[in-house]
Write a protein that holds these residues in place. Structure first.
Motif, mmCIF file in Angstrom:
data_model
loop_
_atom_site.group_PDB
_atom_site.id
_atom_site.type_symbol
_atom_site.label_atom_id
_atom_site.label_comp_id
_atom_site.label_asym_id
_atom_site.label_seq_id
_atom_site.Cartn_x
_atom_site.Cartn_y
_atom_site.Cartn_z
ATOM 1 N N THR A 67 0.825 -1.201 0.000
ATOM 2 C CA THR A 67 0.000 0.000 0.000
ATOM 3 C C THR A 67 0.860 1.252 0.000
ATOM 4 O O THR A 67 1.776 1.378 0.807
ATOM 5 N N ARG A 71 0.044 8.694 -4.798
ATOM 6 C CA ARG A 71 0.493 8.266 -6.124
ATOM 7 C C ARG A 71 1.975 8.546 -6.349
ATOM 8 O O ARG A 71 2.633 7.827 -7.104
ATOM 9 N N TYR A 98 -10.176 -2.220 -11.912
ATOM 10 C CA TYR A 98 -10.282 -2.614 -10.506
ATOM 11 C C TYR A 98 -11.213 -1.655 -9.771
ATOM 12 O O TYR A 98 -12.134 -2.072 -9.115
ATOM 13 N N HIS A 99 -10.922 -0.365 -9.842
ATOM 14 C CA HIS A 99 -11.822 0.701 -9.391
ATOM 15 C C HIS A 99 -11.263 2.032 -9.863
ATOM 16 O O HIS A 99 -10.114 2.113 -10.309
ATOM 17 N N ASN A 101 -10.024 4.728 -8.650
ATOM 18 C CA ASN A 101 -8.818 5.342 -8.094
ATOM 19 C C ASN A 101 -7.672 4.356 -7.897
ATOM 20 O O ASN A 101 -6.741 4.642 -7.161
ATOM 21 N N TYR A 102 -7.730 3.192 -8.526
ATOM 22 C CA TYR A 102 -6.685 2.175 -8.368
ATOM 23 C C TYR A 102 -5.473 2.592 -9.198
ATOM 24 O O TYR A 102 -5.414 2.405 -10.402
ATOM 25 N N VAL A 118 0.350 -0.020 -4.718
ATOM 26 C CA VAL A 118 -0.937 0.537 -5.123
ATOM 27 C C VAL A 118 -1.402 1.628 -4.157
ATOM 28 O O VAL A 118 -1.214 1.519 -2.956
ATOM 29 N N CYS A 119 -1.985 2.658 -4.735
ATOM 30 C CA CYS A 119 -2.648 3.726 -3.982
ATOM 31 C C CYS A 119 -4.116 3.704 -4.378
ATOM 32 O O CYS A 119 -4.445 3.695 -5.558
ATOM 33 N N HIS A 120 -4.991 3.680 -3.388
ATOM 34 C CA HIS A 120 -6.435 3.637 -3.636
ATOM 35 C C HIS A 120 -7.085 5.022 -3.529
ATOM 36 O O HIS A 120 -8.296 5.130 -3.666
#
Length: 124
Positions: A67, A71, A98-99, A101-102, A118-120
């Protein structure tokens, strides 16, 4: 979700150097170390850790996702991982399947493992 993940690597010195450099943008450092058969524990202070040890067995391929807080950390990981000898497996960018903001980047480590950061969160 996990306390630590431990897996074997073929070249302990190369893998340790790779992960230290590639994950430096996430604040990862050595928190414990023994002989190569025991290995090294890498972690951002007070968080889950990644443990590597020398193994003669051919490890199964893993997909490890770390995580990022933003970004910029994803971008910095990608650059650092390539400079540390990783191979590109998908540059930094959105993965909207994926979504929305993935935002992630992928590299292949010295043992062939798929390493992702990854940054959500939405862009700042």
């Amino acid at each position: 979700m996990f306390d630590h993940v431990k897996f074997g690597v073929r070249d302990f010195a190369a893998s340790k150097a790779f992960y230290l450099e590639a994950l430096k943008p996430l604040g990862v450092a050595v928190i414990a170390e023994g002989p190569p058969a025991y290995g090294v524990e890498l972690s951002p202070e007070g968080k889950a850790s990644l443990c590597l040890y020398q193994s003669e067995e051919k490890p199964a391929h893993l997909h490890l996702a770390f995580t990022a807080e933003n970004r910029q950390q994803v971008d910095a990981f990608y650059r650092a991982a390539l400079e540390a000898g990783g191979k590109d497996n998908g540059g930094p960018g959105l993965r909207p399947h994926y979504h929305a903001n993935y935002y992630a980047a992928f590299v292949i480590d010295p043992d062939g493992h798929n390493i992702e950061v990854v940054c959500h969160m939405p862009a700042a």
